[in-house]
Design an enzyme around this catalytic site. Structure first.
Site, PDB file in Angstrom:
ATOM      1  N   LYS A 102      -5.196  16.149 104.603  1.00 46.82           N
ATOM      2  CA  LYS A 102      -6.176  17.216 104.846  1.00 46.82           C
ATOM      3  C   LYS A 102      -7.595  16.650 104.798  1.00 46.82           C
ATOM      4  CE  LYS A 102      -2.989  20.636 103.053  1.00 46.82           C
ATOM      5  NZ  LYS A 102      -2.478  21.384 101.911  1.00 46.82           N
ATOM      6  N   GLN A 156      -3.650  23.696  96.057  1.00 50.57           N
ATOM      7  CA  GLN A 156      -2.456  22.974  96.510  1.00 50.57           C
ATOM      8  C   GLN A 156      -1.258  23.332  95.622  1.00 50.57           C
ATOM      9  OE1 GLN A 156      -2.281  20.799  99.284  1.00 50.57           O
ATOM     10  NE2 GLN A 156      -0.102  20.896  98.830  1.00 50.57           N
ATOM     11  N   ASP A 216      -5.924  29.605 103.286  1.00 47.90           N
ATOM     12  CA  ASP A 216      -4.463  29.488 103.334  1.00 47.90           C
ATOM     13  C   ASP A 216      -3.808  30.843 103.632  1.00 47.90           C
ATOM     14  OD1 ASP A 216      -3.231  27.042 103.215  1.00 47.90           O
ATOM     15  OD2 ASP A 216      -3.298  26.879 101.027  1.00 47.90           O
TER      16      ASP A 216
END
Ligand code: NDP
Length: 282
Positions: A52, A96, A119
């Site tokens: 990322k 995460q 997200d």
């Protein structure tokens, strides 16, 4: 034999377009900024976060990583999220997963500001997806929709079978397919006759995380196969849920692992960060 869907190349083209958008924002003095929180020491997470960060660098998105020890308390995690919510420089916040067991991940997702929730796991964005309102759509399902569309694969009216009902992949995937007018079946570990459900499907999206779960005898001729699974084979090599070599002989389209869904997921994260930066700087 199936056409192999090249997620890697598609993602590269999307990143190039996003770079142009980031350049335009920079001309206005806006540098898109993604904050990534990692808790504990997970090797797979480190690889995902590194990928990322590379994508951010390529596009011109500022990337800041917050690595917290595995002993972090829920209150400390929520405090960090709150600080990032209030930091005007930060456009997107990503927590995460997984995080260590005692911590409550959904509570943490709930505390991420919906405007920065790139997200798409905050209940407000989950709700927006369900009722067809604009918001952030989780990156993996979003990437799959774009992939199908780029290859002109018909979704409207088609039978789509999804294996997996997680909040991250299966459920939002089902909503995305429903919003594109597919007839959707969601399969999971309690599904009685998986083979029967799959055999009937025009499109199969497998997100079980079980290697060789989908075999050639379970699918019909001409099926479209999207393999989300990320598993390791006996040699330690990355592989999906689908018996690729045999299923590709029956399918019309199939995604490889690696090089299919994975790169598209990261490209969609980048797209969501740019979208967040634009929205916050109208
Ligand atoms: P989860 O473990 O949260 O969910 C797995 C789902 O698969 C569950 O709903 C489970 O059912 C179902 N399942 C498991 N075994 C079977 C079975 N034998 N028959 C039918 N259903 C089954 O995983 P995630 O959704 O987070 O991820 C799924 C996979 O996708 C993983 O391999 C993950 O690494 C990968 N992934 C890949 C991404 C990418 O970008 N390529 C992004 C995100 C995930 P039940 O609910 O009943 O337990």
């Amino acid at each position: 034999m199936a056409i192999i869907i090249d997620g890697k190349n598609l993602a590269k083209n999307i990143r190039q377009d996003l770079k142009l958008e980031a350049d335009k924002l920079k001309e206005r003095g806006i540098i898109p900024h993604l904050a990534v929180i990692m808790v504990g020491d997970n090797d797979a997470s480190k690889v995902y976060v590194r990928n990322k960060s590379r994508a951010c660098e390529e596009i011109g998105i500022e990337f800041k990583e917050y690595i917290l020890p595995s002993t972090t308390k829920q209150k400390e995690l929520l405090e960090l999220i709150n600080n990032l919510n209030n930091d005007r420089k930060v456009n997107g916040i990503l927590l995460q997963s997984p995080i260590p067991k005692p911590l409550k991940i959904q509570e943490a997702f709930n505390s991420i500001s919906p405007e920065k929730d790139v997200d798409g796991f905050n209940p407000q964005n989950v709700g927006n997806l369900c009722i067809g309102q604009d918001g952030f759509i989780p990156c993996t399902p979003l990437g799959i929709v774009i992939m199908l569309e780029k290859y002109n694969i018909k979704i409207d009216g088609e039978k789509v079978a999804i294996i997996g009902r997680s909040n991250i992949v299966g459920k939002p995937m089902a909503q995305c397919m429903l919003s594109k007018n597919a007839t959707v079946t969601i399969c999971h570990s309690r599904t009685k006759e998986l083979k029967k459900e799959l055999k009937d499907a025009d499109i199969i999206i497998s997100a079980a995380g079980k290697r060789n779960m989908v075999t050639a005898d379970m699918v019909k001729d001409g099926v479209v196969i999207i393999d989300v699974g990320m598993n390791r084979n006996d040699e330690g090599k990355l592989c999906g849920d689908v018996d690729f070599e045999n299923v590709k002989e029956k399918a019309s389209y199939i995604t490889p692992v690696p090089g299919g869904v994975g790169p598209m997921t990261i490209a969609m994260l980048m797209s969501n960060v740019i979208k967040a930066a634009k929205k916050q700087n109208k």
